[in-house]
Design a protein around this motif. Sequence first.
Motif, PDB file in Angstrom:
ATOM      1  N   GLU A 387      -4.240 -10.431   2.478  1.00 12.83           N
ATOM      2  CA  GLU A 387      -3.960 -10.132   1.634  1.00 12.83           C
ATOM      3  C   GLU A 387      -4.031  -8.939   1.036  1.00 12.83           C
ATOM      4  O   GLU A 387      -3.321  -8.691  -0.137  1.00 12.83           O
ATOM      5  CB  GLU A 387      -4.882 -11.162   0.360  1.00 12.83           C
ATOM      6  CG  GLU A 387      -5.337 -10.591  -0.786  1.00 12.83           C
ATOM      7  CD  GLU A 387      -3.702 -11.537  -1.541  1.00 12.83           C
ATOM      8  OE1 GLU A 387      -3.304 -11.203  -2.848  1.00 12.83           O
ATOM      9  OE2 GLU A 387      -2.668 -12.028  -1.327  1.00 12.83           O
ATOM     10  N   VAL A 388      -5.443  -8.268   1.424  1.00 12.18           N
ATOM     11  CA  VAL A 388      -5.158  -6.808   1.297  1.00 12.18           C
ATOM     12  C   VAL A 388      -3.682  -6.022   1.876  1.00 12.18           C
ATOM     13  O   VAL A 388      -3.834  -5.199   0.882  1.00 12.18           O
ATOM     14  CB  VAL A 388      -6.787  -6.280   1.507  1.00 12.18           C
ATOM     15  CG1 VAL A 388      -6.582  -4.500   2.168  1.00 12.18           C
ATOM     16  CG2 VAL A 388      -7.682  -6.522   0.970  1.00 12.18           C
ATOM     17  N   ALA A 389      -3.383  -6.233   2.907  1.00  9.01           N
ATOM     18  CA  ALA A 389      -2.133  -6.396   3.250  1.00  9.01           C
ATOM     19  C   ALA A 389      -0.806  -5.748   2.222  1.00  9.01           C
ATOM     20  O   ALA A 389      -0.238  -5.061   2.490  1.00  9.01           O
ATOM     21  CB  ALA A 389      -1.764  -6.033   4.831  1.00  9.01           C
ATOM     22  N   ARG A 390      -1.331  -6.791   1.808  1.00  4.26           N
ATOM     23  CA  ARG A 390       0.311  -7.117   1.267  1.00  4.26           C
ATOM     24  C   ARG A 390       0.398  -6.930  -0.181  1.00  4.26           C
ATOM     25  O   ARG A 390       0.734  -6.357  -0.620  1.00  4.26           O
ATOM     26  CB  ARG A 390      -0.037  -8.280   0.443  1.00  4.26           C
ATOM     27  CG  ARG A 390       1.568  -9.858  -0.158  1.00  4.26           C
ATOM     28  CD  ARG A 390       0.803 -10.906  -0.603  1.00  4.26           C
ATOM     29  NE  ARG A 390       0.023 -10.658  -1.372  1.00  4.26           N
ATOM     30  CZ  ARG A 390       0.313 -10.341  -3.159  1.00  4.26           C
ATOM     31  NH1 ARG A 390       1.697  -9.988  -2.692  1.00  4.26           N
ATOM     32  NH2 ARG A 390      -0.630 -11.000  -3.496  1.00  4.26           N
ATOM     33  N   GLN A 391      -0.959  -6.452  -0.966  1.00  4.05           N
ATOM     34  CA  GLN A 391      -0.944  -5.576  -1.631  1.00  4.05           C
ATOM     35  C   GLN A 391      -0.609  -4.402  -1.596  1.00  4.05           C
ATOM     36  O   GLN A 391      -0.410  -3.297  -1.916  1.00  4.05           O
ATOM     37  CB  GLN A 391      -2.422  -5.541  -2.514  1.00  4.05           C
ATOM     38  CG  GLN A 391      -2.927  -7.305  -3.230  1.00  4.05           C
ATOM     39  CD  GLN A 391      -4.107  -7.197  -4.114  1.00  4.05           C
ATOM     40  OE1 GLN A 391      -4.185  -6.299  -4.229  1.00  4.05           O
ATOM     41  NE2 GLN A 391      -5.244  -8.660  -3.622  1.00  4.05           N
ATOM     42  N   LEU A 392      -1.711  -3.442  -0.375  1.00  2.00           N
ATOM     43  CA  LEU A 392      -1.392  -2.539   0.354  1.00  2.00           C
ATOM     44  C   LEU A 392       0.668  -2.225  -0.390  1.00  2.00           C
ATOM     45  O   LEU A 392       1.200  -0.691  -0.291  1.00  2.00           O
ATOM     46  CB  LEU A 392      -1.647  -1.702   1.198  1.00  2.00           C
ATOM     47  CG  LEU A 392      -3.994  -1.736   1.226  1.00  2.00           C
ATOM     48  CD1 LEU A 392      -3.989  -1.393   2.470  1.00  2.00           C
ATOM     49  CD2 LEU A 392      -3.526  -0.354   0.353  1.00  2.00           C
ATOM     50  N   ARG A 393       1.257  -3.629   0.729  1.00  2.00           N
ATOM     51  CA  ARG A 393       2.283  -2.640   0.921  1.00  2.00           C
ATOM     52  C   ARG A 393       3.344  -2.733  -0.443  1.00  2.00           C
ATOM     53  O   ARG A 393       4.235  -2.049  -1.162  1.00  2.00           O
ATOM     54  CB  ARG A 393       3.133  -4.265   1.726  1.00  2.00           C
ATOM     55  CG  ARG A 393       4.464  -3.723   2.148  1.00  2.00           C
ATOM     56  CD  ARG A 393       5.134  -4.766   3.122  1.00  2.00           C
ATOM     57  NE  ARG A 393       4.644  -5.268   4.371  1.00  2.00           N
ATOM     58  CZ  ARG A 393       3.793  -5.999   4.378  1.00  2.00           C
ATOM     59  NH1 ARG A 393       2.654  -6.968   3.511  1.00  2.00           N
ATOM     60  NH2 ARG A 393       3.197  -5.525   5.402  1.00  2.00           N
ATOM     61  N   SER A 394       3.114  -3.346  -1.492  1.00  2.75           N
ATOM     62  CA  SER A 394       3.783  -3.612  -2.552  1.00  2.75           C
ATOM     63  C   SER A 394       3.498  -1.838  -3.187  1.00  2.75           C
ATOM     64  O   SER A 394       4.084  -1.109  -4.103  1.00  2.75           O
ATOM     65  CB  SER A 394       2.628  -4.521  -3.409  1.00  2.75           C
ATOM     66  OG  SER A 394       3.384  -4.333  -4.976  1.00  2.75           O
ATOM     67  N   ARG A 395       1.654  -1.422  -3.040  1.00  4.23           N
ATOM     68  CA  ARG A 395       1.501  -0.214  -4.017  1.00  4.23           C
ATOM     69  C   ARG A 395       2.545   0.648  -3.161  1.00  4.23           C
ATOM     70  O   ARG A 395       2.910   1.750  -2.956  1.00  4.23           O
ATOM     71  CB  ARG A 395       0.795   0.082  -3.455  1.00  4.23           C
ATOM     72  CG  ARG A 395      -0.808  -0.461  -4.456  1.00  4.23           C
ATOM     73  CD  ARG A 395      -1.830  -0.347  -4.137  1.00  4.23           C
ATOM     74  NE  ARG A 395      -3.254  -0.552  -4.821  1.00  4.23           N
ATOM     75  CZ  ARG A 395      -4.177  -0.442  -4.844  1.00  4.23           C
ATOM     76  NH1 ARG A 395      -4.685   0.932  -4.203  1.00  4.23           N
ATOM     77  NH2 ARG A 395      -5.611  -1.118  -5.515  1.00  4.23           N
ATOM     78  N   PHE A 396       2.835   0.197  -1.623  1.00  6.94           N
ATOM     79  CA  PHE A 396       3.666   1.326  -1.447  1.00  6.94           C
ATOM     80  C   PHE A 396       5.167   1.612  -1.678  1.00  6.94           C
ATOM     81  O   PHE A 396       5.732   2.744  -1.732  1.00  6.94           O
ATOM     82  CB  PHE A 396       3.599   1.298   0.590  1.00  6.94           C
ATOM     83  CG  PHE A 396       2.049   1.453   0.920  1.00  6.94           C
ATOM     84  CD1 PHE A 396       1.345   1.694   0.353  1.00  6.94           C
ATOM     85  CD2 PHE A 396       2.210   0.925   2.271  1.00  6.94           C
ATOM     86  CE1 PHE A 396      -0.131   2.582   0.834  1.00  6.94           C
ATOM     87  CE2 PHE A 396       0.914   0.985   2.891  1.00  6.94           C
ATOM     88  CZ  PHE A 396      -0.058   1.827   2.668  1.00  6.94           C
TER      89      PHE A 396
END
Length: 575
Positions: A387-396
């Motif tokens: 879930e953290v990786a998904r949210q970071l990807r969204s930020r990127f």
Amino acid sequence: MPEDTRKTSVLTTIANYFGLKSDSLASLSDQRSLNNFLDDANCPLLSAIRGQKNSIDLSNEIRVTEGTQSLVLFKLRPDVITSDNVHTNIFLSSMVDSPLDSLYYAIKSVFTPALRDNTNKSNPAVNQQIQTSLNELEQVLRSSGKKSSGSSSSSMAIISHPKDEINYWFDIARSASSKTNDLERAKSFLQLFEPVKGNFENLENLTLLELVDVVEKTQDVYDDVWRQVEYDDYPEQRMNHLLSITSNVFVQCVQKQLSGLELWSESDQSIKTREYLRNGVNVCERWSFAVERLTGFYWKNYPPHPWKGETFKATYLVQFRKRLSEILTIRSSYDQSSQIHSSMNPSNVVFAPFFNLNPIQFSPYTDPQWNSAVDQFENLMANTDREVARQLRSRFHKTQSNPHQILAELKRYVDLMQRDVIRKELATEREAVLGQMENDLKTLTDDFHRLDSGGKKSSSKGSTRTPIAASLDASRHIEAKVNNMINDGDKLLSDLPSYSRMVSMAKQLKQDIGNWRKDKFKEWCQDTTRAIDDPSQTLSLETTGRLMEIDSQDGKLRVLYGDRLMTLLNEIRQL
């Protein structure tokens, strides 16, 4: 014949002490010395000495020689040993090297602390007298043990702390039996150790930040001790031992400072916990780097007293630093994850595998439990990591996939990037960053080649800067950028298949810059030497001397001469 439980108990105790199987000593059950000890009330003791090939020799006398290991069983009362008193009338004492050393260890490590912590409050005068007598006895035993030692290894046997080493030279310096040269040599070493003497006596009360200062001071003091040439060299074996015990003492100090921390609690103290852990890692890193640099480079290349052995590795300290780094990464990555994913599992769930461990007390024997707890933690964090990786990807994606901005975000969450699940989930984004790094590296390589051919220089301006100094300054800027790439890459991209190629190119560029700088420095030295020797040059000693002789009262000429000298000094600093 029924079993003699007395013999079984004694022989099992001896076998356990020497790390042998109990049945391996069965042949000693009828040994005369054992029978005397058990059946003769007037026989006070039984001594067991390890012989060759793990054989055990029994005797009713204490016979200790250097390098031997022995266990002494003695009676509290002159009685025949029975099955009823075998556990109450027999005391044990191990012997190492000599009775003097063994008594010294017992006084220092057992009886002095025990009596200090369990004082008789009803009679403080007696307590003080006992403590004073014990301290005096400890000093006499320490000094006598060193004098009786036949080799340097024996004299080092009772050195377990840097302050013991300082006391060793103190005892020699004040000994009436010391030869004049030995006495003066000991006084010289005492003077060199003086800057850290007070620190070592007060280590347990220092903060971690203060301990960093002690680490810096200690490496300077040890360097001075090693490099002194007025007296006989400081022995390499002795310095190796000193480096080893100093490393262990620094670990113990860090452990004491960290022992009271709540490593796994979710509270306002988590920031303080991370700061303490970072300071502990810093202490270990600075000391391990210092001793490897001293023994692997500086001392090895010091002709008056070269270090002949292998580079010293503070193995236990390095392993302890690794443990602290793992704790810090786990703690920091959880805190960073909670900032991104607010509905993740609470700390009392994800940190549960660590609750029955004390990870600060590190030893190789605790590694399996620690690694098992880490694996359980990783499993508990797996869904959160995705879930953290998904949210970071969204930020990127909001940064329009700009690699430089992605790199800035990755550096912001560097502890999260150490987690396998997150690294794998963000592999595509990290590949983009690696590709940008390779492009930036090619640009830096082109900048260096232009610099090498006499092109672009540093944009810095100043009246005292020369072209060669500006070129060297520009090369340092390029090298700094390359170092940043390597540092960032090691932390964030090292698992990617193409990373090894990029880091190899970066290290090659660093090497090329270093070699180029050495050549430029050599060129500058040659040009400066020629200018000093050439009467037509302003740096010529002959020219400046003649100008000063023509009008020694002309302040301008003196300023001119001073300016030339300052220009030369500034170039030396910049090179």
